[in-house]
Design a protein around this motif. Structure first.
Motif, PDB file in Angstrom:
ATOM      1  N   ALA A   1       0.841  -1.210   0.000  1.00 62.90           N
ATOM      2  CA  ALA A   1       0.000   0.000   0.000  1.00 62.90           C
ATOM      3  C   ALA A   1       0.871   1.253   0.000  1.00 62.90           C
ATOM      4  O   ALA A   1       1.992   1.253   0.517  1.00 62.90           O
ATOM      5  N   GLN A   2       0.322   2.359  -0.553  1.00 60.40           N
ATOM      6  CA  GLN A   2       1.106   3.579  -0.727  1.00 60.40           C
ATOM      7  C   GLN A   2       0.673   4.728   0.185  1.00 60.40           C
ATOM      8  O   GLN A   2       1.518   5.391   0.773  1.00 60.40           O
ATOM      9  N   ASN A   3      -0.609   4.995   0.289  1.00 57.22           N
ATOM     10  CA  ASN A   3      -1.043   6.208   1.003  1.00 57.22           C
ATOM     11  C   ASN A   3      -1.860   5.871   2.246  1.00 57.22           C
ATOM     12  O   ASN A   3      -2.903   6.444   2.516  1.00 57.22           O
ATOM     13  N   MET A   4      -1.344   4.914   3.020  1.00 63.91           N
ATOM     14  CA  MET A   4      -2.039   4.503   4.243  1.00 63.91           C
ATOM     15  C   MET A   4      -1.935   5.607   5.306  1.00 63.91           C
ATOM     16  O   MET A   4      -0.883   6.231   5.471  1.00 63.91           O
ATOM     17  N   ALA A   5      -3.013   5.800   6.046  1.00 61.95           N
ATOM     18  CA  ALA A   5      -3.013   6.704   7.209  1.00 61.95           C
ATOM     19  C   ALA A   5      -2.873   5.868   8.474  1.00 61.95           C
ATOM     20  O   ALA A   5      -3.059   4.643   8.462  1.00 61.95           O
ATOM     21  N   SER A   6      -2.544   6.523   9.565  1.00 60.90           N
ATOM     22  CA  SER A   6      -2.403   5.813  10.833  1.00 60.90           C
ATOM     23  C   SER A   6      -3.706   5.090  11.178  1.00 60.90           C
ATOM     24  O   SER A   6      -4.787   5.681  11.141  1.00 60.90           O
ATOM     25  N   GLY A   7      -3.583   3.799  11.489  1.00 63.79           N
ATOM     26  CA  GLY A   7      -4.756   3.011  11.844  1.00 63.79           C
ATOM     27  C   GLY A   7      -5.402   2.292  10.678  1.00 63.79           C
ATOM     28  O   GLY A   7      -6.298   1.460  10.866  1.00 63.79           O
TER      29      GLY A   7
ATOM     30  N   SER B   1      -9.182   3.264  10.982  1.00 61.63           N
ATOM     31  CA  SER B   1      -9.267   2.817  12.377  1.00 61.63           C
ATOM     32  C   SER B   1     -10.701   2.756  12.886  1.00 61.63           C
ATOM     33  O   SER B   1     -10.969   2.121  13.901  1.00 61.63           O
ATOM     34  N   SER B   2     -11.636   3.388  12.172  1.00 63.02           N
ATOM     35  CA  SER B   2     -13.051   3.341  12.547  1.00 63.02           C
ATOM     36  C   SER B   2     -13.799   2.255  11.772  1.00 63.02           C
ATOM     37  O   SER B   2     -15.037   2.213  11.796  1.00 63.02           O
ATOM     38  N   ASN B   3     -13.035   1.405  11.068  1.00 64.58           N
ATOM     39  CA  ASN B   3     -13.612   0.322  10.255  1.00 64.58           C
ATOM     40  C   ASN B   3     -14.462   0.833   9.093  1.00 64.58           C
ATOM     41  O   ASN B   3     -15.369   0.140   8.625  1.00 64.58           O
ATOM     42  N   THR B   4     -14.174   2.037   8.643  1.00 59.40           N
ATOM     43  CA  THR B   4     -14.857   2.599   7.480  1.00 59.40           C
ATOM     44  C   THR B   4     -14.009   2.327   6.243  1.00 59.40           C
ATOM     45  O   THR B   4     -12.787   2.487   6.268  1.00 59.40           O
ATOM     46  N   VAL B   5     -14.671   1.912   5.162  1.00 56.48           N
ATOM     47  CA  VAL B   5     -13.955   1.632   3.922  1.00 56.48           C
ATOM     48  C   VAL B   5     -13.327   2.920   3.382  1.00 56.48           C
ATOM     49  O   VAL B   5     -13.984   3.959   3.313  1.00 56.48           O
ATOM     50  N   VAL B   6     -12.040   2.839   3.018  1.00 55.92           N
ATOM     51  CA  VAL B   6     -11.318   3.994   2.486  1.00 55.92           C
ATOM     52  C   VAL B   6     -10.637   3.610   1.173  1.00 55.92           C
ATOM     53  O   VAL B   6     -10.354   2.438   0.917  1.00 55.92           O
ATOM     54  N   ASP B   7     -10.380   4.635   0.361  1.00 53.84           N
ATOM     55  CA  ASP B   7      -9.740   4.429  -0.932  1.00 53.84           C
ATOM     56  C   ASP B   7      -8.230   4.593  -0.782  1.00 53.84           C
ATOM     57  O   ASP B   7      -7.750   5.648  -0.376  1.00 53.84           O
ATOM     58  N   ARG B   8      -7.511   3.532  -1.083  1.00 53.78           N
ATOM     59  CA  ARG B   8      -6.061   3.572  -0.972  1.00 53.78           C
ATOM     60  C   ARG B   8      -5.431   2.996  -2.250  1.00 53.78           C
ATOM     61  O   ARG B   8      -6.020   2.138  -2.921  1.00 53.78           O
ATOM     62  N   ASN B   9      -4.245   3.440  -2.562  1.00 52.08           N
ATOM     63  CA  ASN B   9      -3.517   2.935  -3.729  1.00 52.08           C
ATOM     64  C   ASN B   9      -2.584   1.799  -3.311  1.00 52.08           C
ATOM     65  O   ASN B   9      -1.974   1.842  -2.230  1.00 52.08           O
TER      66      ASN B   9
END
Length: 269
Positions: free
Chosen positions: A223-229, A249-257
């Motif tokens: 993964a490239q643009n992960m945020a903390s958590g 970290s809130s178990n919400t689906v996020v868009d990552r590369n």
């Protein structure tokens, strides 16, 4: 079945080691001689058959078409049926006490392939499959879904026979890798991002490995643009692809590369 030197041993088959009776496949003018523990040409009234064949007890079915590496087991020896001292017409004239020269027998291991399944054309047990012609089977690579093996035995002398001591093969598939071309965006779908391989891998069958998920490819994610958590899950890995989903970290689906890599065995045609 086992993994060795970046290959997957799909099956090792030895007709001479079938239990309880070796060489239990289809025979034409051949028999299994328990005393010699070998397959040989039939003998009638003291005369050895001129030709005979033996077809392996089962067809090797990969479920789909792949390029398969084969290593053969094929050990034969000649035998005089009646080369006994009591049958020598002139003992004093005998020049070779080790037995006569056996030079009139031969055996060939052959293979044929098909891309059909066992019910092609409405048949069963491969009866209607479109088989290619039998060709000599040496160590090498053969392409097909199913593979059938046989050996042809010949003798041009009625008192010389050929005995097959070892008969079989080891079938294996090479390891290979597929990977993404550039970055992939995971998106925000609640079902995740589904990826499909360019060519399906071999992952097993009910008779080879015990099921279609016996040899699943190994998936790597960078993964490239992960945020903390943030974290990701890889699911639904199969012969044809997999699914990945990224969440915060809130178990919400996020868009990552991300980049992905899949390492498995075989390339489905």
């Amino acid at each position: 079945l086992a993994e060795k030197n970046q290959t997957l041993i799909v099956k090792t088959q030895r007709e001479d080691q079938i239990s309880p009776t070796p060489f239990s496949g289809s025979k034409t003018n051949t028999v299994y001689d328990a005393s010699a523990d070998a397959l040989e040409l039939s003998v009638s009234s003291g005369y050895v058959s001129a030709t005979g064949s033996y077809t392996f007890a089962s067809v090797l079915d990969l479920g789909h078409t792949y390029a398969l590496d084969l290593t053969r087991y094929f050990v034969t020896r000649g035998n005089f049926e009646n080369d006994l001292i009591d049958n020598w017409p002139d003992v004093d004239a005998r020049t070779d006490w080790d037995g006569g020269v056996i030079d009139s027998v031969n055996a060939a291991l052959k293979i044929r392939t098909t891309t059909d399944g066992p019910t092609a054309g409405g048949g069963s047990n491969w009866s209607n499959a479109n088989w290619a012609s039998y060709t000599p089977c040496a160590n090498g690579t053969f392409s097909g879904r199913a593979f059938e093996f046989k050996t042809d035995l010949t003798s041009t002398s009625t008192d010389q026979n050929i005995l097959v001591d070892q008969l079989g093969y080891t079938a294996s598939l090479d390891q290979r890798t597929e990977q993404s071309v550039g970055l992939v965006a995971s998106g925000t779908s609640g079902s995740g991002k589904a990826l499909t391989f360019s060519n399906a891998f071999f992952t097993g069958t009910s008779s080879l490995g015990g099921g279609s998920s016996a040899y699943l490819p190994s998936i790597g994610i960078v993964a490239q643009n992960m945020a903390s958590g943030d974290y990701y899950n890889v699911t639904a890995v199969s012969s044809t692809g997999f699914t990945v989903i990224f969440k915060n970290s809130s178990n919400t689906v996020v868009d990552r590369n991300f980049y992905w890599t899949a390492v498995g065995y075989g390339r489905r045609a």
